[in-house]
Design a protein around this motif. Structure first.
Motif, PDB file in Angstrom:
ATOM      1  N   VAL A   1       0.838  -1.205   0.000  1.00 22.00           N
ATOM      2  CA  VAL A   1       0.000   0.000   0.000  1.00 22.00           C
ATOM      3  C   VAL A   1       0.873   1.254   0.000  1.00 22.00           C
ATOM      4  N   LEU A   2       1.941   1.238   0.798  1.00 25.02           N
ATOM      5  CA  LEU A   2       2.819   2.407   0.886  1.00 25.02           C
ATOM      6  C   LEU A   2       3.626   2.606  -0.390  1.00 25.02           C
ATOM      7  N   LEU A   3       4.049   1.548  -1.031  1.00 18.14           N
ATOM      8  CA  LEU A   3       4.739   1.690  -2.318  1.00 18.14           C
ATOM      9  C   LEU A   3       3.819   2.366  -3.338  1.00 18.14           C
ATOM     10  N   HIS A   4       2.563   1.953  -3.349  1.00 14.30           N
ATOM     11  CA  HIS A   4       1.592   2.567  -4.261  1.00 14.30           C
ATOM     12  C   HIS A   4       1.370   4.035  -3.900  1.00 14.30           C
ATOM     13  N   LYS A   5       1.257   4.310  -2.602  1.00 13.07           N
ATOM     14  CA  LYS A   5       1.038   5.684  -2.143  1.00 13.07           C
ATOM     15  C   LYS A   5       2.150   6.613  -2.613  1.00 13.07           C
ATOM     16  N   HIS A   6       3.399   6.144  -2.552  1.00 14.48           N
ATOM     17  CA  HIS A   6       4.546   6.983  -2.911  1.00 14.48           C
ATOM     18  C   HIS A   6       4.948   6.825  -4.378  1.00 14.48           C
ATOM     19  N   ASN A   7       4.149   6.045  -5.121  1.00 15.90           N
ATOM     20  CA  ASN A   7       4.403   5.846  -6.554  1.00 15.90           C
ATOM     21  C   ASN A   7       5.815   5.320  -6.801  1.00 15.90           C
ATOM     22  N   ILE A   8       6.220   4.356  -5.987  1.00 13.40           N
ATOM     23  CA  ILE A   8       7.535   3.726  -6.115  1.00 13.40           C
ATOM     24  C   ILE A   8       7.329   2.280  -6.568  1.00 13.40           C
ATOM     25  N   PRO A   9       7.840   1.893  -7.719  1.00 12.27           N
ATOM     26  CA  PRO A   9       7.675   0.516  -8.188  1.00 12.27           C
ATOM     27  C   PRO A   9       8.396  -0.464  -7.271  1.00 12.27           C
ATOM     28  N   GLY A  10       7.697  -1.506  -6.902  1.00 11.48           N
ATOM     29  CA  GLY A  10       8.311  -2.504  -6.026  1.00 11.48           C
ATOM     30  C   GLY A  10       7.460  -3.746  -5.918  1.00 11.48           C
ATOM     31  N   VAL A  11       8.065  -4.790  -5.424  1.00 12.53           N
ATOM     32  CA  VAL A  11       7.398  -6.082  -5.233  1.00 12.53           C
ATOM     33  C   VAL A  11       7.731  -6.596  -3.845  1.00 12.53           C
ATOM     34  N   VAL A  12       6.763  -7.205  -3.181  1.00  8.80           N
ATOM     35  CA  VAL A  12       6.977  -7.894  -1.916  1.00  8.80           C
ATOM     36  C   VAL A  12       6.491  -9.326  -2.089  1.00  8.80           C
ATOM     37  N   ASN A  13       7.403 -10.285  -2.095  1.00  9.73           N
ATOM     38  CA  ASN A  13       7.066 -11.709  -2.181  1.00  9.73           C
ATOM     39  C   ASN A  13       7.078 -12.298  -0.779  1.00  9.73           C
ATOM     40  N   GLN A  14       5.930 -12.807  -0.337  1.00  4.35           N
ATOM     41  CA  GLN A  14       5.798 -13.287   1.041  1.00  4.35           C
ATOM     42  C   GLN A  14       5.255 -14.716   1.070  1.00  4.35           C
ATOM     43  N   ILE A  15       5.851 -15.543   1.929  1.00  7.72           N
ATOM     44  CA  ILE A  15       5.297 -16.856   2.235  1.00  7.72           C
ATOM     45  C   ILE A  15       5.593 -17.156   3.685  1.00  7.72           C
ATOM     46  N   GLY A  16       4.560 -17.523   4.449  1.00  8.34           N
ATOM     47  CA  GLY A  16       4.756 -17.785   5.866  1.00  8.34           C
ATOM     48  C   GLY A  16       5.346 -16.569   6.552  1.00  8.34           C
TER      49      GLY A  16
END
Length: 441
Positions: free
Chosen positions: A349-364
């Motif tokens: 949500v914060l990456l979108h808010k600041h218009n910064i391209p990024g990915v968060v890959n999460q498992i467990g």
């Protein structure tokens, strides 16, 4: 502004006689410089300058119970009062072996050692002894310790998706200067998550391949999960072709589930290596697997050596850690995952808010955060497109906000973390992302 004058002074002092100034080369990558810890408790760490941090580094993974867990500390102290190590056998070895066989779906027998590197070395020897073959298939972006016979360039450049099995088998860059020029002759290096290259390579070289070794999740390089059916294909092909299937769970063991990733995914390898979280911060590792492979240790056909293997302090730590994680039907796993989902969702949500391209890959209870102009990252070549310098600067700025991160983007939580820590961290991330594009890196 973060004040770290005492850490700076100690680092200069250390460099006089400690090679590299740090005890492990990995720690030298921290910016603005390697910090010195004074103490830690729960999810918080304090440095020698009095700064306090919410800790998501967690000792590079082992501290699944957080720092200075009381039950773990009491178990370690009780074991130490009986003697640190004997060079003889003791009940702790039996108790831990019984517990591991009970918990790990693939385990008939276990062998205890001191580090993930040692566990991998033993697993490879067992595979070669069992098959009479010598080649080992491993994958770009995976890490299996730093012994000469398996350590390849990491993270390094990936293999292209169009690579053939013949090309892949010849591209084996060493991980460091000083490795024997012949040490990687038996390694076949493949791109991960590519079922066609996997199958063509195994069928073409089956008469030479002793084992396929793979992380179940590519945690160090993007927290990339296997494509649907990929690990199942790996299991099917290795079984059909008489190749030993090794899952390296030094990171994922006791973190993705009590029985590790192979329990979570429903995959039964022939051998599994475990470490890190198993000891809660005390050095211990193990190889577990089928009796038909482990029997080579029984007969001494495969030597299993190590002065401190299975010592009383290490086995007590592992027993205490595993039992703490098992309380209330393993509710701590559900809670850690809920916290990480909350944190990773908040970061997106914060990456979108600041218009910064990024990915968060999460498992467990683990995820990888990266700055990248891609919508998803599911292979090593894509992962290598990330802006590593930008993330390192982000981690440096987060220190000033009281949050300790690993500079490569891998985050862990422990049973000691609370929702209040997550909320505080998200506020810090919001502030840092607001100034990140103006930062020099």
């Amino acid at each position: 502004m973060l004040t770290i004058e005492h850490s700076k002074s100690k680092y200069e002092q250390a460099k006089k006689h400690l090679a590299g100034g740090v005890a492990s080369s990995l720690r030298a990558s921290m910016k603005p410089m390697p910090l010195y810890a004074e103490s830690a408790q729960g999810a918080r760490l304090r440095d020698v300058d009095g700064n306090e941090y919410i800790d998501y580094l967690l000792g590079f993974g082992p501290l699944i119970l957080g720092h200075a867990n009381e039950e773990l500390t009491n178990s370690i102290l009780a074991a130490m009062r009986k003697g640190y190590t004997y060079g003889l056998q003791h009940d702790g070895e039996i108790e831990l072996a019984d517990l591991l066989v009970d918990i790990l779906p693939c385990a008939d027998r276990v062998a205890l050692s001191g580090s993930g590197t040692e566990a991998v070395m033993l697993a490879l020897r067992l595979a070669r002894a069992h098959t009479g073959k010598h080649k080992i298939v491993r994958f770009t972006g995976h890490y299996h310790g730093w012994s000469d016979s398996i350590f390849t360039s990491f993270p390094g450049a990936g293999l292209s998706e169009s690579v053939t099995s013949e090309e892949a088998s010849s591209v084996v860059p060493p991980g460091t200067m000083g490795q024997s020029v012949n040490s990687l002759n038996d390694i076949i290096l493949l791109p991960w998550n590519d079922p066609d290259v996997l199958e063509s390579t195994l069928r073409s070289h089956a008469s030479e391949i002793a084992a396929v070794i793979s992380e179940p999740v590519m945690c160090n390089s993007g927290c990339i999960v296997p494509k649907p059916g990929y690990l199942e294909l790996m299991r099917q092909l290795t079984e059909e072709l008489g190749i030993v299937f090794i899952l390296d769970e030094v990171i994922t063991g006791f973190r993705l589930a009590q029985g590790g990733a192979h329990e979570r995914f429903g995959i039964k390898p022939d051998l599994v290596t475990i470490g890190k979280a198993m000891g809660g911060g005390i050095a211990i590792s193990a190889v577990a697997g089928k009796a038909e492979l482990m029997k080579y240790i029984d007969t001494s056909a495969v030597s299993h050596l190590g002065t401190l293997n299975g010592n009383g302090v290490a086995t007590a730590a592992a027993l205490a850690t595993i039992r703490e994680l098992a309380k209330n039907n393993g509710s701590s796993y559900r809670r850690m995952e809920e916290l990480l989902v909350s944190l990773s969702t908040g970061i997106r949500v914060l990456l979108h808010k600041h218009n910064i391209p990024g990915v968060v890959n999460q498992i467990g209870p683990v995820f990888h955060m990266m700055f990248i102009n891609e919508h998803e990252v599911n292979d090593f070549d894509t992962f290598n497109k990330r802006d590593a310098g930008k993330y390192a600067k982000f981690a440096e700025l987060m220190l000033s906000e009281g949050v300790l991160l690993r500079p490569n983007g891998l985050w862990y939580v422990s049973t000691a973390h609370e929702q209040a820590d997550i909320d505080e961290t998200l506020l810090a991330i919001d502030r840092v992302l607001g100034q990140l594009d103006e930062a020099v890196y």
